[in-house]
Design a protein around this motif. Structure first.
Motif, mmCIF file in Angstrom:
data_model
loop_
_atom_site.group_PDB
_atom_site.id
_atom_site.type_symbol
_atom_site.label_atom_id
_atom_site.label_comp_id
_atom_site.label_asym_id
_atom_site.label_seq_id
_atom_site.Cartn_x
_atom_site.Cartn_y
_atom_site.Cartn_z
ATOM 1 N N SER A 247 0.824 -1.209 0.000
ATOM 2 C CA SER A 247 0.000 0.000 0.000
ATOM 3 C C SER A 247 0.858 1.259 0.000
ATOM 4 O O SER A 247 0.531 2.242 -0.674
ATOM 5 N N PHE A 248 1.940 1.230 0.748
ATOM 6 C CA PHE A 248 2.819 2.393 0.820
ATOM 7 C C PHE A 248 3.428 2.714 -0.539
ATOM 8 O O PHE A 248 3.444 3.866 -0.971
ATOM 9 N N PHE A 249 3.920 1.704 -1.241
ATOM 10 C CA PHE A 249 4.514 1.953 -2.551
ATOM 11 C C PHE A 249 3.447 2.267 -3.597
ATOM 12 O O PHE A 249 3.708 2.995 -4.547
ATOM 13 N N ARG A 250 2.251 1.746 -3.432
ATOM 14 C CA ARG A 250 1.182 2.025 -4.394
ATOM 15 C C ARG A 250 0.718 3.477 -4.287
ATOM 16 O O ARG A 250 0.534 4.152 -5.289
ATOM 17 N N TYR A 251 0.531 3.975 -3.060
ATOM 18 C CA TYR A 251 -0.038 5.308 -2.871
ATOM 19 C C TYR A 251 0.999 6.369 -2.494
ATOM 20 O O TYR A 251 0.712 7.556 -2.584
ATOM 21 N N GLY A 252 2.177 5.963 -2.026
ATOM 22 C CA GLY A 252 3.214 6.917 -1.680
ATOM 23 C C GLY A 252 3.048 7.562 -0.318
ATOM 24 O O GLY A 252 3.916 8.293 0.132
ATOM 25 N N ALA B 32 17.530 -8.460 -8.499
ATOM 26 C CA ALA B 32 16.906 -7.542 -7.543
ATOM 27 C C ALA B 32 15.399 -7.490 -7.755
ATOM 28 O O ALA B 32 14.618 -7.461 -6.798
ATOM 29 N N ARG B 33 14.976 -7.494 -9.013
ATOM 30 C CA ARG B 33 13.537 -7.472 -9.323
ATOM 31 C C ARG B 33 12.857 -8.738 -8.800
ATOM 32 O O ARG B 33 11.762 -8.695 -8.250
ATOM 33 N N ARG B 34 13.518 -9.864 -8.946
ATOM 34 C CA ARG B 34 12.947 -11.132 -8.456
ATOM 35 C C ARG B 34 12.873 -11.156 -6.932
ATOM 36 O O ARG B 34 11.926 -11.686 -6.360
ATOM 37 N N GLN B 35 13.880 -10.581 -6.274
ATOM 38 C CA GLN B 35 13.834 -10.497 -4.813
ATOM 39 C C GLN B 35 12.676 -9.609 -4.371
ATOM 40 O O GLN B 35 11.990 -9.919 -3.398
ATOM 41 N N ALA B 36 12.454 -8.516 -5.067
ATOM 42 C CA ALA B 36 11.365 -7.606 -4.718
ATOM 43 C C ALA B 36 10.013 -8.264 -4.943
ATOM 44 O O ALA B 36 9.097 -8.111 -4.123
ATOM 45 N N ASP C 92 3.499 -8.497 -5.565
ATOM 46 C CA ASP C 92 2.600 -7.692 -6.391
ATOM 47 C C ASP C 92 3.432 -7.097 -7.522
ATOM 48 O O ASP C 92 4.189 -6.150 -7.312
ATOM 49 N N GLU C 93 3.273 -7.654 -8.725
ATOM 50 C CA GLU C 93 4.139 -7.260 -9.823
ATOM 51 C C GLU C 93 3.929 -5.816 -10.253
ATOM 52 O O GLU C 93 4.867 -5.139 -10.666
ATOM 53 N N ALA C 94 2.694 -5.314 -10.158
ATOM 54 C CA ALA C 94 2.430 -3.927 -10.547
ATOM 55 C C ALA C 94 3.154 -2.955 -9.614
ATOM 56 O O ALA C 94 3.715 -1.952 -10.065
ATOM 57 N N VAL C 95 3.164 -3.255 -8.341
ATOM 58 C CA VAL C 95 3.852 -2.398 -7.375
ATOM 59 C C VAL C 95 5.361 -2.491 -7.567
ATOM 60 O O VAL C 95 6.063 -1.475 -7.483
ATOM 61 N N VAL C 96 5.870 -3.673 -7.844
ATOM 62 C CA VAL C 96 7.302 -3.829 -8.087
ATOM 63 C C VAL C 96 7.700 -3.062 -9.348
ATOM 64 O O VAL C 96 8.738 -2.401 -9.377
ATOM 65 N N ARG C 97 6.872 -3.116 -10.371
ATOM 66 C CA ARG C 97 7.144 -2.357 -11.595
ATOM 67 C C ARG C 97 7.198 -0.859 -11.286
ATOM 68 O O ARG C 97 8.097 -0.146 -11.734
ATOM 69 N N LYS C 98 6.235 -0.372 -10.499
ATOM 70 C CA LYS C 98 6.230 1.040 -10.119
ATOM 71 C C LYS C 98 7.467 1.378 -9.293
ATOM 72 O O LYS C 98 8.080 2.429 -9.484
#
Length: 112
Positions: free
Chosen positions: A23-28, A58-62, A68-74
């Motif tokens: 939620s934090f990374f999705r909304y900031g 690093a992407r795979r660890q995240a 949540d792939e959309a949040v990792v992409r963001k």
């Protein structure tokens, strides 16, 4: 993995912080208790530092951590590049006052 136990067993604590981080990374910016905000600040800094590497590993660890792939992409494409020159201090915590009902100290945590 997590320092503060918050009266939960390890599985519930892990799931709680995973959902708060997503939620934090999705909304900031999110509103939570002060102890949770301090814990989220620590783990979000680790995730942003991981995203600054911008490698497949690093992407795979995240993805394994956040699930949540959309949040990792963001995180990798929008958030981490803005902090390219920073070596820490990615978040800001504001104290908000007690919550109605149980008087828990509330805080707002946001990305700088």
């Amino acid at each position: 993995m997590f320092y503060r136990k918050l009266g939960r067993n390890s599985g519930n604590r892990k799931a709680l912080f995973r959902s708060i981080l997503v939620s934090f990374f999705r909304y900031g910016r999110i509103e939570t208790t002060i102890t949770k905000a301090k814990e989220v600040a620590k783990h979000s800094a680790a995730m942003i530092t991981l995203a600054q590497k911008n490698t497949l590993a690093a992407r795979r660890q995240a993805i394994a951590e956040l699930q949540d792939e959309a949040v990792v992409r963001k995180l990798f494409e929008e958030i981490a590049p803005t902090y390219k020159e920073r070596h820490g201090g990615f978040t800001r915590i504001y104290r908000k006052g007690p919550r109605r009902g149980d008087a828990a100290e509330m805080a707002i945590i946001e990305l700088i």
